[in-house]
Motif scaffolding. Structure first.
Motif, PDB file in Angstrom:
ATOM      1  N   LYS A 158     -22.140   1.258 -50.943  1.00  0.00           N
ATOM      2  CA  LYS A 158     -21.918   2.643 -50.532  1.00  0.00           C
ATOM      3  C   LYS A 158     -21.257   2.742 -49.166  1.00  0.00           C
TER       4      LYS A 158
ATOM      5  N   THR B 298     -17.177   3.081 -47.908  1.00  0.00           N
ATOM      6  CA  THR B 298     -16.403   4.282 -47.591  1.00  0.00           C
ATOM      7  C   THR B 298     -16.236   4.447 -46.085  1.00  0.00           C
TER       8      THR B 298
ATOM      9  N   ARG C 166      -9.017   2.179 -50.195  1.00  0.00           N
ATOM     10  CA  ARG C 166      -9.598   1.627 -51.409  1.00  0.00           C
ATOM     11  C   ARG C 166      -8.888   2.287 -52.584  1.00  0.00           C
TER      12      ARG C 166
ATOM     13  N   ASN D  95     -14.438   8.709 -59.177  1.00  0.00           N
ATOM     14  CA  ASN D  95     -14.809   7.521 -58.403  1.00  0.00           C
ATOM     15  C   ASN D  95     -14.814   7.861 -56.920  1.00  0.00           C
TER      16      ASN D  95
ATOM     17  N   THR E 122     -22.550  -5.947 -56.489  1.00  0.00           N
ATOM     18  CA  THR E 122     -22.450  -5.157 -55.263  1.00  0.00           C
ATOM     19  C   THR E 122     -22.836  -5.977 -54.044  1.00  0.00           C
TER      20      THR E 122
ATOM     21  N   GLN F  12     -15.675   6.100 -54.516  1.00  0.00           N
ATOM     22  CA  GLN F  12     -15.404   4.966 -53.642  1.00  0.00           C
ATOM     23  C   GLN F  12     -13.916   4.740 -53.396  1.00  0.00           C
TER      24      GLN F  12
ATOM     25  N   TYR G 157     -18.702  -1.067 -55.514  1.00  0.00           N
ATOM     26  CA  TYR G 157     -18.679  -1.438 -54.101  1.00  0.00           C
ATOM     27  C   TYR G 157     -19.937  -0.910 -53.415  1.00  0.00           C
TER      28      TYR G 157
END
Length: 304
Positions: free
Chosen positions: A157, A160, A166, A179, A131, A181, A155
């Motif tokens: 946080k 987003t 994404r 998911n 990450t 993300q 990824y």
């Protein structure tokens, strides 16, 4: 914390390490780790300096794939993950055969991945390292595709808010739907059809987390990744030493962490469309008090 269900990548084998593309020998201590702090895929405490002759298919596949600039013996401290792809001597033609990409379980992958697995496949420290790597190496505003995706993409946080679209592509719709993300997702089996359902030059970055060892048509997939990447875009592959052994390709189960990096590097080389790949060891530090963690290696290439 989610439970982990993946086994050591060499689980189910005899505990033998095949060293084929690296000249000389490698040593292991009784915990199954490379001297010098690099973790191997072995977990058997009985492994100690076990080097055997590889099967004919492995020897043929890695013929000529020696690392330049190293002597006849590779031991403690003489080689790092970062060195592996610096000056490889690639054969003229792709050295692997169809047999190298067979799996122990050749049943339909849809059946195997039908059961949702809301688990992590690497430990928390390895996840943190990955990450952090994404946070410092993916530019804000990037459009990202995560192939072989699942319920978590690891990824940061804030992606987003700081990134563009994404997209995720994976095998299990329920996992993908969980998911948070992802902005969108597609269910697809790249082992059946390696074509990515996206337009040319759609993404700035493509990621693949500890899953490249399941692809039985890697060159086709890598060519597709190159196609959907924008010029200068990156394909970031992260790899550890755990897998579902029955679904991993044969050559993967017969080689070690160093050779895994080399194999992935060969995909970048022979698919065309990428600049020479680089390898980076982002493994968490081993603590004398709390023990080791899963290794984490980045192999990445930039689209020409």
């Amino acid at each position: 914390m989610a439970l982990r269900k993946t086994a050591s990548c060499l689980a189910g084998l005899t505990g033998v390490l095949f060293v084929t593309s690296l000249p000389g020998s490698l040593s292991f201590n009784s915990s199954g780790r490379f001297f010098g702090g690099l973790s191997s895929g072995l977990r058997s405490s009985s492994v100690n300096n076990v080097l055997r002759k590889p099967p004919p298919a492995v020897a043929q596949a890695t013929r000529g794939m020696a690392l330049s600039g190293f002597g006849m013996r590779i031991d403690a401290g003489n080689i790092k993950i970062e060195d592996i792809l610096k000056a490889p001597k690639w054969p003229e033609k792709f050295p692997f055969t169809d047999a190298d990409f067979r799996r122990q379980d050749e049943s339909d992958d849809v059946v195997f991945y039908k059961e949702a697995r809301l688990v992590t496949h690497i430990d928390d420290k390895a996840i943190e390292a990955l990450t952090e790597y994404y946070a410092t190496n993916i530019k804000p505003g990037s459009d990202i595709l995560d192939i072989c995706s699942s319920w978590i993409s690891h990824y940061p946080k804030d992606f987003t808010k700081t990134m563009g679209k994404r997209s995720g592509l994976g095998m299990n719709e329920f996992e993908l739907s969980k998911n948070e993300q992802l902005t969108d997702y597609v269910v697809a089996n790249l082992n059946k059809d390696p074509k990515l359902p996206y337009d040319d030059a759609s993404f700035d970055v493509v990621t693949c987390v500890v899953s490249i060892d399941y692809l039985n048509k890697p060159l086709e997939v890598f060519r597709e990744v190159s196609r959907v990447l924008k010029p200068g875009g990156k394909f970031i592959i992260s790899q550890s030493n755990r897998c579902f052994p029955t679904k991993a390709i044969q050559i993967w189960l017969q080689t070690n962490d160093f050779e895994h990096v080399f194999i992935i590097g060969s995909y970048f080389h022979y698919c065309g469309g990428f600049k020479p790949a680089e390898a980076i060891d982002i493994s968490p530090r081993v603590s004398a008090f709390f023990g080791g963690t899963d290794p984490m290696f980045i192999i990445q290439g930039e689209k020409k």
